[in-house]
Each structure stands twice: as C-alpha cells, then as structure tokens.
Design an enzyme around this catalytic site. Structure first.
Site, PDB file in Angstrom:
ATOM      1  N   GLU A 253      17.597  -2.132  26.627  1.00 37.33           N
ATOM      2  CA  GLU A 253      17.409  -3.159  25.175  1.00 37.33           C
ATOM      3  C   GLU A 253      17.675  -2.382  23.978  1.00 37.33           C
ATOM      4  O   GLU A 253      16.509  -1.636  24.078  1.00 37.33           O
ATOM      5  CB  GLU A 253      16.120  -4.183  25.937  1.00 37.33           C
ATOM      6  CG  GLU A 253      16.255  -5.205  25.073  1.00 37.33           C
ATOM      7  CD  GLU A 253      15.362  -5.493  23.870  1.00 37.33           C
ATOM      8  OE1 GLU A 253      14.173  -5.498  24.904  1.00 37.33           O
ATOM      9  OE2 GLU A 253      15.283  -5.478  22.832  1.00 37.33           O
ATOM     10  N   CYS A 290      12.520  -7.266  18.550  1.00 36.57           N
ATOM     11  CA  CYS A 290      14.004  -7.048  18.925  1.00 36.57           C
ATOM     12  C   CYS A 290      15.071  -8.707  18.677  1.00 36.57           C
ATOM     13  O   CYS A 290      16.042  -8.303  18.655  1.00 36.57           O
ATOM     14  CB  CYS A 290      14.368  -7.218  20.592  1.00 36.57           C
ATOM     15  SG  CYS A 290      12.459  -7.426  21.077  1.00 36.57           S
TER      16      CYS A 290
HETATM   17  P1  NAP Z   1      13.539   5.726  20.189  1.00 34.70           P
HETATM   18  O1  NAP Z   1      13.322   6.878  18.353  1.00 34.70           O
HETATM   19  O2  NAP Z   1      14.121   4.850  20.635  1.00 34.70           O
HETATM   20  O3  NAP Z   1      12.204   5.786  20.503  1.00 34.70           O
HETATM   21  C1  NAP Z   1      12.012   4.971  22.148  1.00 34.70           C
HETATM   22  C2  NAP Z   1      11.128   6.284  23.404  1.00 34.70           C
HETATM   23  O4  NAP Z   1      12.531   6.906  23.538  1.00 34.70           O
HETATM   24  C3  NAP Z   1      10.755   7.109  23.085  1.00 34.70           C
HETATM   25  O5  NAP Z   1       9.590   7.833  24.204  1.00 34.70           O
HETATM   26  C4  NAP Z   1      11.966   8.645  22.366  1.00 34.70           C
HETATM   27  O6  NAP Z   1      10.890  10.026  22.622  1.00 34.70           O
HETATM   28  C5  NAP Z   1      12.774   8.437  22.652  1.00 34.70           C
HETATM   29  N1  NAP Z   1      13.792   8.566  22.559  1.00 34.70           N
HETATM   30  C6  NAP Z   1      14.628   7.937  21.764  1.00 34.70           C
HETATM   31  N2  NAP Z   1      15.487   8.880  21.523  1.00 34.70           N
HETATM   32  C7  NAP Z   1      15.755   9.800  22.466  1.00 34.70           C
HETATM   33  C8  NAP Z   1      17.089  10.929  22.895  1.00 34.70           C
HETATM   34  N3  NAP Z   1      17.861  10.814  22.471  1.00 34.70           N
HETATM   35  N4  NAP Z   1      16.284  11.231  24.323  1.00 34.70           N
HETATM   36  C9  NAP Z   1      15.717  11.336  24.735  1.00 34.70           C
HETATM   37  N5  NAP Z   1      14.563  10.268  25.111  1.00 34.70           N
HETATM   38  C10 NAP Z   1      14.833   9.607  23.338  1.00 34.70           C
HETATM   39  O7  NAP Z   1      12.817   3.902  19.210  1.00 34.70           O
HETATM   40  P2  NAP Z   1      11.519   4.407  18.269  1.00 34.70           P
HETATM   41  O8  NAP Z   1      10.829   5.229  17.822  1.00 34.70           O
HETATM   42  O9  NAP Z   1      10.332   2.649  18.950  1.00 34.70           O
HETATM   43  O10 NAP Z   1      11.661   3.191  17.163  1.00 34.70           O
HETATM   44  C11 NAP Z   1      13.271   3.828  16.198  1.00 34.70           C
HETATM   45  C12 NAP Z   1      13.776   2.654  15.728  1.00 34.70           C
HETATM   46  O11 NAP Z   1      14.120   1.931  17.026  1.00 34.70           O
HETATM   47  C13 NAP Z   1      13.445   1.912  15.006  1.00 34.70           C
HETATM   48  O12 NAP Z   1      13.581   1.889  13.917  1.00 34.70           O
HETATM   49  C14 NAP Z   1      14.153   0.734  15.822  1.00 34.70           C
HETATM   50  O13 NAP Z   1      15.888   0.503  14.467  1.00 34.70           O
HETATM   51  C15 NAP Z   1      14.869   0.687  16.640  1.00 34.70           C
HETATM   52  N6  NAP Z   1      14.145   0.272  17.596  1.00 34.70           N
HETATM   53  C16 NAP Z   1      14.735  -0.916  18.102  1.00 34.70           C
HETATM   54  C17 NAP Z   1      13.608  -1.763  19.107  1.00 34.70           C
HETATM   55  C18 NAP Z   1      14.403  -3.142  19.124  1.00 34.70           C
HETATM   56  O14 NAP Z   1      13.833  -3.959  20.286  1.00 34.70           O
HETATM   57  N7  NAP Z   1      15.583  -3.667  19.726  1.00 34.70           N
HETATM   58  C19 NAP Z   1      12.522  -1.936  19.337  1.00 34.70           C
HETATM   59  C20 NAP Z   1      11.678  -0.837  19.091  1.00 34.70           C
HETATM   60  C21 NAP Z   1      12.582   0.139  17.735  1.00 34.70           C
HETATM   61  P3  NAP Z   1      10.616  10.547  21.442  1.00 34.70           P
HETATM   62  O15 NAP Z   1       9.280   9.518  20.695  1.00 34.70           O
HETATM   63  O16 NAP Z   1       9.777  11.764  21.543  1.00 34.70           O
HETATM   64  O17 NAP Z   1      11.972  10.913  20.275  1.00 34.70           O
END
Ligand code: NAP
Length: 511
Positions: A253, A290
């Site tokens: 998601e 989200c």
């Molecule tokens: P995220 O960066 O996507 O991280 C979520 C999880 O996925 C973490 O455990 C992360 O590990 C892992 N991950 C991220 N990129 C990866 C990759 N390329 N390969 C493997 N694993 C990966 O999300 P976030 O830290 O919660 O937030 C960052 C951004 O996500 C926000 O600024 C926002 O734009 C978006 N977000 C959207 C929603 C939604 O519901 N739509 C919710 C939360 C966040 P690591 O921490 O080690 O990278």
C-alpha cells in the site's frame, strides 16, 4: 525469536531531534536465514491448528499488548511525535483488529468450502467427488508502516490477517519506532509461547530495508509480503519479489492523493461547512494518513471561491505539527516546494515552533495545468492539498480520467447533484477502492465490508484490501481434493461437516 547483531537502528524523538536509547543492533542475511528456517519449520504445525486455538492466540496477542500499559504508550509517543490520545486510540484499534480476526477465524467462512459430490451415473462420463478449501500461503514478510506504529506495524493489520490465515509472520521493524516494535514484538512472542505454538510463528528483525528487507523478500521460504510505506519502497520490494525464481505476491500500500469532489448544489448550499470539514480532515495527524485529502476537484464559480476563501481563513489558525521522522518532514518540505513551483499558494498554517513540524498548506491550480503537469498529482505526505479548478463537468471528467489509482474518492453532493455523480461513478469505480459520500476519507473502519486498497500506485494489487476482515484472503490459496476417502479429508471438508461450516454444497449454500 528476536534477532540481530549488526549496525544499530536508533529512533529519533522528532519533537526534540534527539536520539532515543537504546540502539537496536541490526540483523543481516544470517538472521534472515534463521528467522525463515524457524518460520518454515513452524508452518505446517501452525496452519494445522484448530480454528479455536488460532483465535485464542490472536486474542492473547491483544491481551498482552494491553498488558504493556503506559510503557507502550509513552514509547510510541516519544518515537513518533504523535499525541498520546492518538496512540491510545490506535492501541484500541490494534487490539480490536486482532479480536475481529479471532471472530473471523472462528466463523471459518474464509475457508470457502465448496463441495461437488460424485455423480457416478452421469453420462457420458461420471463426475468425481470434488472438495475445495483454502489453506495458508506460507510464511509472510511484513514491513511495518511509520505512520501507524501500532495498527499497521508489528501486530497490525498485515500481521493479524496473515496469522489468522495460518501463516507464520516475520516482521521487518520500521526504523522510526524500534522500541515500540520491541515491546509489541515481545507481547506477540509471549502469546506464541503461552499458546504452546512453535517459536517460528513470529519473528521480528531489525535492519536496513535494502539488506534485511530484500533478503527477506527473496528468501525462498517466504511466500507473500505485506507492506505500507513509500511508492519507491513498495516498487523495490515488488520488483524483488517478481524477480525471484519463484515469484510471490506483494501487497504494497503506497501512494494515494484521495480526490474530493465538491458537486455544485452541495458546494452552493454549504461551501463554508465543507471548508471547515476539509481543513479538519487535512490537518489531522499532521496529514500523515494514506487517506489524507490531497486533492479537491470542483467547477469554477462563486461557491468554489467561498470554499477556498473559508479554507484560507481557517488554515492560518492551524498549528504546525511534529511529523513522524526528520526524513518524512524533509520529504514533506520537498513536496510542498514542488507544489509551490507548479501551483498557486492559497494559504498556509501556522509557522513551525520546533523541529520537524509540518506547516499545513493549500494550493490552487487550473484543471488545464493539472492535466499537463505530472508534478501536481504526486503524493505529498503531510497536510498539503491542491484545489483543481475545472471549467465544466467535462473537465471534471477529464481530470478524473487523468488520475492515477487511489485508495478513496469522496463525493460531496445534494439531491440535485445525483445525476452528475451517477455519470462520474464509472470512472471513479475504475480509479479507487473506496467511494464515499458526504464524509471525509480519513478514518478507516476495521470491519467486514471495508476496502483499503485500489489500483496502482495506491497498491501493488488492486484485488484486495489491507484493512478489514477480507484482508485474510491475501494470504490464502485454494486446494481441491478429488475422490478422497473421508478419513483422509481435512475436517472442513468431511462428509459430517464437523466444523459446521456454511458450505457451498452441490450448488446450494448450506443454512
Ligand atoms: P519507506 O521509506 O517506504 O519505508 C517503509 C519500510 O520499507 C521500511 O522498513 C524501509 O526500510 C523499507 N524500504 C524502503 N525502501 C526500501 C527499498 N528500496 N528496499 C527495501 N526496503 C525498503 O516509508 P516511510 O519511512 O514510512 O516514509 C517515507 C515516505 O513514505 C513518506 O515521506 C511518504 O511519502 C511515504 N509514506 C506513505 C504512506 C502511505 O500510507 N501512503 C505511509 C507512510 C509513508 P528502511 O527504513 O531500512 O529503508
């Protein structure tokens, strides 16, 4: 089984920008291998547990989370910057969700039992006895979300639905709330022990997504993935899963801007009240949902001007709020910077008073600009929204067709708007997983009918939901048993129907 000995994961209190002890040693490929070996060893035993045992286990997790008391609440507040009342509410939702899945497991409808009895005398060929039920897919990897440290994290919806389906779960803890993850992880591990289940039913891993996360998703013993987070993270994990020798489903998601339609009669009748409701929904939880309303669509005119004017009066009184992590705050600032470049600013919330505080922002753009500029429909995670001004109904339709897949689409309407809404519905059904009338998209009920999903990029697989009891279906697959002797059949399929399931029996639903 809580594993790890590599580079440390340490939370930062976003309200102070200071690190929170302790540092959590990160795992590596070796720990992934151990967790997967344990999960695989536990799989056949766990999926064979009775419905009653599995339901009791889910209830024990909820009880154990509640028993953590204030320690959990305080740690989650410190790690996320979210208010205490919000965390308390989220704990209630998380435990309620586990108990709802316990009820679902006991009812057994998800087994979807279908029986077609043998027809030995059928001409020209006899029919065999055929019986179908659903079984668990296998060990599931879950990536906790940053914005719901309880409800979409270690014991959140993905974990609850996978455990309900009979799948062992390995959670990759989100680095933003490692302490909250540990507390919940220990509560879950205690429930595993108390219920006499094998250790490998649940493991929690700390470490980097690119190392531990990818190793987990590419381990052959993992059979499905649940993820909530960024579009780039979701796509990276989906691609890794698809590139495996044995590809597996990823339920990611990711990104949604949740269009809100203000139809003319409703807008004319209550532009000011709509603006009030909109600002409340937009700024709740610093906009870190989200389902945050990131897009408003309406036809130009005095009523829309009243809406924008009222929202613009209300926004400056909205305090800036601490965002979840310095990274999410920086991403919000960058997103707002891009909107500032490509649209007109209408209003801003109060300026930040401390670190990592997001200032709410409202932008306006003409539909013609929206249609020609992809920057304007990129998700800005936080309290920013864009009003798209359309010339007429046809342009509303064009803007709608231009939208990417969404979790929600909201329609504000009066009786006089029904024909217009009806005309737009076929487009909106194609675009979104949940359509709602005269409400706001934030606030997702955990129930049987909920759909929290939608076409890409809202999710990587629009055929399912990550919230509500139907989420269990993501982690199941059908198996058909042909001409089995009764004693060899699983209980759900036996002639005497010992589980008393409402089976589809020779084309008729049993009472
Ligand atoms: P995220 O960066 O996507 O991280 C979520 C999880 O996925 C973490 O455990 C992360 O590990 C892992 N991950 C991220 N990129 C990866 C990759 N390329 N390969 C493997 N694993 C990966 O999300 P976030 O830290 O919660 O937030 C960052 C951004 O996500 C926000 O600024 C926002 O734009 C978006 N977000 C959207 C929603 C939604 O519901 N739509 C919710 C939360 C966040 P690591 O921490 O080690 O990278």
């Amino acid at each position: 089984a809580i594993l790890g000995h590599r580079e440390a994961i340490q939370a930062i209190n976003p309200a102070t920008d200071l690190p929170l002890a302790p540092a959590y040693p990160g795992g590596d490929g070796e720990h992934v291998d151990q967790a997967c070996a344990l999960a695989w060893a536990a799989f056949d035993t766990y999926r064979d547990t009775s419905l009653a045992v599995r339901a009791t286990f889910l209830e024990a997790i909820a009880d154990n989370i509640e028993a953590l008391g204030d320690e959990l609440i305080e740690r989650a507040v410190a790690e996320t910057g979210l208010p205490r009342a919000r965390i308390l509410g989220e704990r209630g939702r998380t435990c309620g969700q586990l108990r709802t899945f316990a009820r679902t497991v006991r009812a057994g409808e998800w087994l979807d039992v279908r029986v077609d009895t043998a027809q030995p005398a059928r001409q020209p060929l006899p029919r065999a006895d055929l019986r179908q039920r659903h079984i668990a897919l296998g060990p599931v990897a879950v990536f906790g979300a940053s914005n719901f440290p309880l409800a979409f994290s270690v014991a959140g919806g993905d974990t609850a639905s996978a455990l309900a389906a009979g799948c062992p779960v390995i959670v990759k803890a989100h680095g933003a709330h490692p302490g909250t993850s540990e507390l919940v992880g220990r509560a879950l591990a205690k429930a595993v022990k108390d219920c006499g289940l094998p250790d490998g039913v649940f493991s929690l891993l700390y470490g980097s997504g690119r190392e531990v996360g990818i190793a987990l998703v590419t381990d052959p013993r993992i059979k499905a993935v649940g993820f909530t987070g960024s579009r780039s993270g979701g796509i990276a994990l989906t691609q890794a899963a698809q590139a495996r020798p044995e590809p597996i489903p990823v339920y990611a998601e990711m990104s949604s801007i949740n269009p809100v339609y203000l139809f003319p009669a409703a807008l004319h009748a209550r532009a000011e009240a709509l603006a009030q409701g909109f600002v409340t929904s937009l700024t709740q939880g610093a906009g870190q949902f989200c389902t945050n309303p990131g897009l408003v669509i309406a036809v130009a005119g005095p009523a829309l001007e009243r809406f924008v004017a009222t929202a613009s009066e209300l926004l400056p009184a909205c305090a800036a709020q601490t965002m979840l992590t310095p990274g999410i705050f920086q991403a919000y600032e960058a997103g707002v910077g891009s909107l500032t470049e490509h649209a007109q600013i209408a209003a801003k919330g109060m300026a930040a008073q401390g670190p990592n505080q997001g200032q709410a922002q409202l932008f306006v753009a003409q539909a013609s600009a929206f249609l020609s500029n992809e920057h304007l429909q990129a998700e800005v995670f936080g309290a920013a929204s864009l009003v798209v001004v359309c010339a007429d109904d046809e342009q509303v339709r064009q803007v709608s067709e231009h939208l990417e897949g969404q979790l929600t689409a909201t329609l504000h309407l009066d009786d006089a708007d029904l024909a217009r809404a009806q005309a737009l519905l076929p487009v909106l059904e194609r675009k979104a997983g949940r359509l709602l009338v005269n409400g706001w998209p934030t606030g997702v009920e955990v129930c049987d009918a909920m759909v929290h999903g939608g076409p890409f990029p809202a999710t990587s697989d629009s055929r399912s939901t990550s919230v509500g009891t139907a989420a269990i279906l993501r982690f199941l697959r059908p198996v058909c048993y042909q001409d089995f002797p009764d004693s060899l059949l699983p209980a759900a399929l036996q002639h005497a129907n010992p589980l008393r399931l409402r089976r589809l029996f020779d084309g008729q639903r049993e009472a």
